[in-house]
Design a protein around this motif. Structure first.
Motif, PDB file in Angstrom:
ATOM      1  N   ASP A 254      -3.639  -5.322  -1.888  1.00  0.00           N
ATOM      2  CA  ASP A 254      -4.253  -4.022  -1.661  1.00  0.00           C
ATOM      3  C   ASP A 254      -3.395  -2.922  -2.283  1.00  0.00           C
ATOM      4  O   ASP A 254      -2.174  -3.048  -2.358  1.00  0.00           O
ATOM      5  CB  ASP A 254      -4.401  -3.749  -0.165  1.00  0.00           C
ATOM      6  CG  ASP A 254      -5.479  -4.628   0.472  1.00  0.00           C
ATOM      7  OD1 ASP A 254      -6.342  -5.117  -0.273  1.00  0.00           O
ATOM      8  OD2 ASP A 254      -5.440  -4.827   1.688  1.00  0.00           O
ATOM      9  N   ALA A 255      -4.047  -1.852  -2.695  1.00  0.00           N
ATOM     10  CA  ALA A 255      -3.338  -0.772  -3.393  1.00  0.00           C
ATOM     11  C   ALA A 255      -2.461   0.045  -2.472  1.00  0.00           C
ATOM     12  O   ALA A 255      -1.743   0.920  -2.926  1.00  0.00           O
ATOM     13  CB  ALA A 255      -4.351   0.144  -4.080  1.00  0.00           C
ATOM     14  N   GLU A 256      -2.491  -0.248  -1.172  1.00  0.00           N
ATOM     15  CA  GLU A 256      -1.754   0.551  -0.208  1.00  0.00           C
ATOM     16  C   GLU A 256      -0.295   0.109  -0.115  1.00  0.00           C
ATOM     17  O   GLU A 256       0.053  -1.026  -0.391  1.00  0.00           O
ATOM     18  CB  GLU A 256      -2.405   0.420   1.164  1.00  0.00           C
ATOM     19  CG  GLU A 256      -2.093   1.557   2.093  1.00  0.00           C
ATOM     20  CD  GLU A 256      -2.859   2.804   1.740  1.00  0.00           C
ATOM     21  OE1 GLU A 256      -2.496   3.887   2.222  1.00  0.00           O
ATOM     22  OE2 GLU A 256      -3.817   2.707   0.972  1.00  0.00           O
ATOM     23  N   GLY A 257       0.534   1.038   0.334  1.00  0.00           N
ATOM     24  CA  GLY A 257       1.953   0.757   0.501  1.00  0.00           C
ATOM     25  C   GLY A 257       2.731   1.247  -0.693  1.00  0.00           C
ATOM     26  O   GLY A 257       3.103   0.481  -1.567  1.00  0.00           O
ATOM     27  N   SER A 258       2.995   2.568  -0.759  1.00  0.00           N
ATOM     28  CA  SER A 258       3.605   3.138  -1.954  1.00  0.00           C
ATOM     29  C   SER A 258       5.003   2.600  -2.195  1.00  0.00           C
ATOM     30  O   SER A 258       5.470   2.526  -3.324  1.00  0.00           O
ATOM     31  CB  SER A 258       3.645   4.670  -1.847  1.00  0.00           C
ATOM     32  OG  SER A 258       4.373   5.075  -0.692  1.00  0.00           O
ATOM     33  N   GLY A 259       5.701   2.231  -1.128  1.00  0.00           N
ATOM     34  CA  GLY A 259       7.052   1.703  -1.299  1.00  0.00           C
ATOM     35  C   GLY A 259       7.098   0.221  -1.569  1.00  0.00           C
ATOM     36  O   GLY A 259       8.096  -0.285  -2.061  1.00  0.00           O
ATOM     37  N   ILE A 521     -13.918   0.224   3.004  1.00  0.00           N
ATOM     38  CA  ILE A 521     -13.271   0.063   1.700  1.00  0.00           C
ATOM     39  C   ILE A 521     -13.878  -1.139   0.987  1.00  0.00           C
ATOM     40  O   ILE A 521     -13.972  -2.240   1.550  1.00  0.00           O
ATOM     41  CB  ILE A 521     -11.750  -0.154   1.856  1.00  0.00           C
ATOM     42  CG1 ILE A 521     -11.120   1.013   2.621  1.00  0.00           C
ATOM     43  CG2 ILE A 521     -11.083  -0.309   0.488  1.00  0.00           C
ATOM     44  CD1 ILE A 521      -9.696   0.757   3.046  1.00  0.00           C
ATOM     45  N   GLY A 522     -14.297  -0.947  -0.256  1.00  0.00           N
ATOM     46  CA  GLY A 522     -14.723  -2.030  -1.129  1.00  0.00           C
ATOM     47  C   GLY A 522     -13.762  -2.126  -2.298  1.00  0.00           C
ATOM     48  O   GLY A 522     -13.402  -1.111  -2.902  1.00  0.00           O
ATOM     49  N   ALA A 523     -13.296  -3.333  -2.625  1.00  0.00           N
ATOM     50  CA  ALA A 523     -12.272  -3.495  -3.666  1.00  0.00           C
ATOM     51  C   ALA A 523     -12.547  -4.739  -4.505  1.00  0.00           C
ATOM     52  O   ALA A 523     -13.131  -5.718  -4.032  1.00  0.00           O
ATOM     53  CB  ALA A 523     -10.878  -3.599  -3.029  1.00  0.00           C
ATOM     54  N   GLY A 524     -12.109  -4.689  -5.741  1.00  0.00           N
ATOM     55  CA  GLY A 524     -12.148  -5.837  -6.641  1.00  0.00           C
ATOM     56  C   GLY A 524     -10.956  -5.784  -7.577  1.00  0.00           C
ATOM     57  O   GLY A 524     -10.467  -4.697  -7.899  1.00  0.00           O
ATOM     58  N   TYR A 525     -10.467  -6.935  -8.000  1.00  0.00           N
ATOM     59  CA  TYR A 525      -9.288  -6.956  -8.870  1.00  0.00           C
ATOM     60  C   TYR A 525      -9.410  -8.059  -9.903  1.00  0.00           C
ATOM     61  O   TYR A 525     -10.151  -9.038  -9.750  1.00  0.00           O
ATOM     62  CB  TYR A 525      -8.009  -7.151  -8.043  1.00  0.00           C
ATOM     63  CG  TYR A 525      -7.800  -8.563  -7.534  1.00  0.00           C
ATOM     64  CD1 TYR A 525      -7.094  -9.504  -8.285  1.00  0.00           C
ATOM     65  CD2 TYR A 525      -8.316  -8.953  -6.308  1.00  0.00           C
ATOM     66  CE1 TYR A 525      -6.916 -10.798  -7.819  1.00  0.00           C
ATOM     67  CE2 TYR A 525      -8.144 -10.232  -5.838  1.00  0.00           C
ATOM     68  CZ  TYR A 525      -7.444 -11.162  -6.602  1.00  0.00           C
ATOM     69  OH  TYR A 525      -7.269 -12.445  -6.141  1.00  0.00           O
ATOM     70  N   LEU A 526      -8.653  -7.882 -10.983  1.00  0.00           N
ATOM     71  CA  LEU A 526      -8.539  -8.878 -12.046  1.00  0.00           C
ATOM     72  C   LEU A 526      -7.097  -8.886 -12.519  1.00  0.00           C
ATOM     73  O   LEU A 526      -6.519  -7.840 -12.799  1.00  0.00           O
ATOM     74  CB  LEU A 526      -9.469  -8.528 -13.223  1.00  0.00           C
ATOM     75  CG  LEU A 526      -9.374  -9.428 -14.460  1.00  0.00           C
ATOM     76  CD1 LEU A 526      -9.827 -10.850 -14.129  1.00  0.00           C
ATOM     77  CD2 LEU A 526     -10.225  -8.856 -15.604  1.00  0.00           C
ATOM     78  N   SER A 527      -6.508 -10.082 -12.586  1.00  0.00           N
ATOM     79  CA  SER A 527      -5.112 -10.225 -12.995  1.00  0.00           C
ATOM     80  C   SER A 527      -4.993 -11.367 -13.992  1.00  0.00           C
ATOM     81  O   SER A 527      -5.603 -12.425 -13.812  1.00  0.00           O
ATOM     82  CB  SER A 527      -4.237 -10.505 -11.764  1.00  0.00           C
ATOM     83  OG  SER A 527      -2.889 -10.682 -12.126  1.00  0.00           O
TER      84      SER A 527
END
Length: 850
Positions: A254-259, A521-527
């Protein structure tokens, strides 16, 4: 709102289905390697594709066989088989066993060879004197391999795992080797992890920021979303196997957690048979009791465990603050004797089942409970223009309690080594109560009035997630997935007052209200990962998240627009020489506010130092850069890192004078301007002898914060603050004869920069001994913390219209006795892969000043 989320997920699912049609590649590397290099040094491990290919033999013969467990006569799936030329000692060919343990090597030329069979958890098996004649095939039949950890009556440990390991994408602290933390909680363990700092209340910072995410076994918990500090008190140190620190998360997180992300891995069952273990301890400041049972037979496994901890402590808080109100100078002198008592527990029931055909199903229920009580006796003197105005006494009974339940059901299908598809679900609910009762007394200690604050909160989450990973050839890997989170937060609060006797009634002077906060929250990712022949590894990815918020209080709708974020990430590593790795990373992160930042409850347990949340907070955005070098020099492991971080819209505590209460200040959260951090980390691990290790680290960074503070009568001012922060830790462990062991630890965190002031540094130290019984069935330990005296922490805030100095004296000397014992027959089996939900997207509790 939920229809919009389902639409987003449907679009993402369409993309997922379209991309799932590409052909899968071969196995992603050899696998099955031990964690060390045979000399006690850690080895970098990764699921990255390997940048090498075995030379192909030229012939028409083949070699076949079956790999089975010697004690269970069951197949060892995916065991690695390597064929070596007997004369040159070089590998000629290799393969991986299938789900039945069968393997086949083809196109083998005439010659003499030997075969090596290897798998995690098993002793390597060597088949010598293999002779192949032209055109002949060889059937080796059944090859039995033995577990590398033998039965309880004859345990032999060779090449022990290092206390600190540096892997490609994370640092791992193996807490199960830590003697001094036994009988403590997770906060005691995290204080010793490189790059982390934990204050007395359990608030965690990573490289100077508290904006991070804490997971348990790769999964979130609603209680952690409410308060990281309280959640850490729930987890006994004896339950923790390792702690992973991920400073540059890839797109799958998830994109959260800046540190960054902290992942706490607990001890799990990887055995066949039945076991029962007892862990208990008692000390001057706390006691713990844990009981864990497991049963595994054939394809089915079940675990049942419970860990509880009680602690007791006392503190003295001194507060001196001056404010300017209505043209007068108001001085507050306050002391508060505090007595703390807390009981925390975490209980779990877990199941796993092998469905066959490389399909695995896991389910679990985790229950957490927290009951933290604090009794404080306040003495408050108020001076107006240096003349004593009043003296008041206030006895406050605070009750902070919660119950949380996390239920998960996960499915994993493995197509071939390195290629798998998973579906994960999670339902979490947490009920929190944060109340206090106050008795008001006059100078003669006579009761003049009573007050109550009633605040109940509910936090619910439903998460659905699916992921797919596959190698492409031998040097590439692709990962993609989608995820949906439906989150609901409710807070209901009110004040009640009464005279010395009689019933309570609603306090009309203080606010009462509620907060309904829905976040979808809706999310999708590609790596994509690929390795090159010249030892470069690239991992590049991007994650898209769309957030929709619907919030209201008792009187109005809170307008927080929906927002979308595209979050890129890039990780590059380069093998330098034979023992060094150079890494460069960049990622963009977002940080959503957590429950404590949002909760609008007007907490006036201390009427001179009031706290209130802000439901209108927006997320903050952070860009992170990191450059690190890790290397092994003989028996020394060393890693050095440079990092930079810039945050806009940063969520920060702001304190200003009250406009209604004489001499009081109010602290809330606001989205300030920006925050910049630049620094370096150095830490290492050295084996002084085969039984004596020394490890430690040094953290140095520069912090700059700027924002605007707003006060009474339209007061508004741009403010900034900056400074250097230095901290470090040193730990040594010595294994003695006859099962004796000793470990010592010392750590210090320097002054912390805040927008309106600073917080003084703090130090911790401990010394522990342990004696293991024969056959390692149990152990008895003795440890002491801060035995030369308690600790003192000073917080200073300043502005043109108020000044505050708070000194917190913590009497945390502790001596503890620990005992553990295990019964049952165990044999190691290969651990099945599992997937789980990782909600890395909500800010923790942050700092607290009591």
């Amino acid at each position: 709102m939920k229809k919009n989320l389902l639409l987003v997920l449907a679009l993402l699912l369409g993309g997922f289905a379209a991309q799932a049609q590409f052909p899968g590649g071969g196995p992603g590397g050899m696998g099955g390697r031990p964690s060390g290099d045979g000399n006690g040094r850690p080895r970098s491990e990764s699921n990255q594709p390997q940048a090498f290919e075995l030379p192909q033999t030229k012939g028409n013969s083949k070699i076949t066989g079956y790999v089975v467990d010697s004690s269970l006569t069951s197949a060892v799936e995916y065991a690695t088989i390597a064929l070596f030329d007997k004369a040159t000692q070089k590998p000629i060919d290799g393969t991986v066993a299938d789900e039945k343990g069968k393997f086949t090597l083809t196109k083998i030329a005439e010659g003499e060879y030997y075969l090596l069979v290897r798998f995690i958890g098993y002793t390597d098996k060597k088949i010598s004197d293999i002779k192949i004649k032209k055109g002949d095939d060889l059937d080796l039949g059944v090859i039995k391999v033995s577990a590398s950890i033998i039965q309880l009556d004859a345990v032999t440990v060779t090449g022990e795992k290092s206390l600190i390991e540096e892997k490609v994408d994370r640092l791992v602290y193996n807490a199960e080797k830590d003697l001094t933390s036994k009988g403590g909680d997770a906060a005691d363990v995290l204080r010793k992890v490189p790059m982390l700092a934990v204050d007395f209340d359990g608030n965690v910072t990573l490289r100077g920021t508290s904006n991070l995410r804490v997971l348990i076994n790769n999964k979130p918990s609603t209680i952690i979303a409410s308060s990281i500090a309280d959640a850490l008190k729930m987890i006994p140190a004896d339950l923790i196997k390792s702690v992973e620190v991920i400073t540059s998360p890839s797109a799958k997180y998830d994109a959260e957690g800046s540190g960054g992300i902290i992942n706490i891995i607990t001890k799990k069952s990887t055995i066949q048979g039945a076991t029962l273990s007892l862990d208990t301890g008692t000390g001057l400041r706390g006691s713990n009791l844990g009981l864990n049972a497991s049963l595994r037979t054939g394809k089915f496994g079940v675990t049942l465990g419970g860990f509880g901890r009680a602690f007791y402590n006392k503190a003295l808080v001194e507060l001196n603050q001056s404010t300017i109100q209505n043209g007068n100078s108001i001085l507050t002198n306050q002391t508060a004797d505090a007595h703390d008592f807390g009981m925390f527990g975490r209980y779990n029931l877990g199941f796993d089942y092998d469905l066959g055909k490389n399909q695995f199903l896991t389910a679990g229920v985790n229950f957490g409970t927290r009951n933290f009580n604090r009794d404080q006796d306040y003495t408050t003197k108020l001076f107006t223009n240096n003349i004593l105005n009043s003296t008041g006494y206030r006895n406050v009974d605070s009750r902070d309690a919660s119950n949380s339940v996390d239920m998960n059901l996960d499915y994993v299908k493995t197509f071939k080594p390195g290629q798998e598809w998973s579906v994960s679900t999670l339902y979490s609910v947490s009920n929190l109560t944060n109340n206090f009762d106050a008795d008001l007394l006059n100078g003669s200690q006579e009761l003049t009035g009573r007050q109550k604050n009633l605040n109940s909160n509910v936090n619910k989450e439903i998460t659905l997630q699916t992921d797919y990973v596959s190698p492409i050839g031998k040097k590439q890997q692709i990962e993609f997935g989608i995820k949906g989170i439906m989150r609901e937060v409710n807070s209901n609060f009110r004040y009640q007052v009464a005279g010395p006797t009689g019933d309570f009634a609603l306090d009309l002077r203080n606010p009462a209200g509620l907060l309904n906060y829905n976040q979808n929250i809706g999310a999708g990712y590609l790596s994509y990962t690929f390795a090159t022949a010249n030892k470069y590894t690239f991992k590049v990815g991007s994650r898209f998240e769309h957030t929709m918020i619907d919030a209201n209080d008792q009187e109005r709708d809170i307008n927080i627009p929906s927002y979308s974020n595209l979050v890129p990430s890039l990780n590059i590593s380069k093998a330098v020489g034979k023992a060094a790795t150079l890494k460069l990373a960049y990622n963009k992160r977002i940080q959503r506010p957590g429950l404590q930042q949002l909760n609008p409850n007007f907490n006036a347990a201390n009427q001179q130092n009031i706290n209130i949340g802000n439901p209108s907070l927006k997320p903050e955005l952070t860009d992170n850069m990191e450059l690190s070098l890790s290397t092994s020099i003989k028996k020394t492991y060393l890693t050095m890192a440079l990092f930079g971080r810039q945050t806009s819209n940063a969520i920060t505590r702001i304190t200003m004078p009250s406009d209604t209460l004489l001499g009081a200040v109010v602290t809330t959260y606001q989205n300030i301007g920006k925050e910049q951090t630049f620094g370096a980390n150095i830490f290492g691990n050295v084996y002084l002898t085969s039984k004596w290790t020394l490890n430690g680290g040094l953290d140095m960074y520069y912090n700059y914060i700027e924002g605007r503070q707003v006060g009474l009568s339209g007061f508004s001012e741009e403010v900034s603050n900056s400074g250097f922060v230095i901290g470090g830790r040193l730990q040594t462990q010595l294994q003695l004869a006859n099962g004796w062991g000793i470990q010592a630890f010392g750590g210090y965190r320097g002054n912390r920069v805040q927008l309106q002031g600073s917080q003084s540094g703090m130090g911790m130290y401990s010394l522990g001994f342990r004696k293991e019984f024969a056959n390692k069935k149990g152990s008895l330990g003795l440890a002491a913390d801060n035995f030369f005296g308690g600790m003192k922490m000073k917080s200073t805030l300043t502005s043109p219209i108020f000044n505050q100095v708070m000194v917190n004296n913590i009497y945390n000397q502790n001596i503890k006795l620990t005992f553990s014992y295990k019964v049952g027959k165990m044999s190691l089996v290969a651990k099945k892969k599992t997937r789980g939900v990782k909600n890395d997207d909500v800010m923790g509790g942050g700092d607290t000043n009591n």
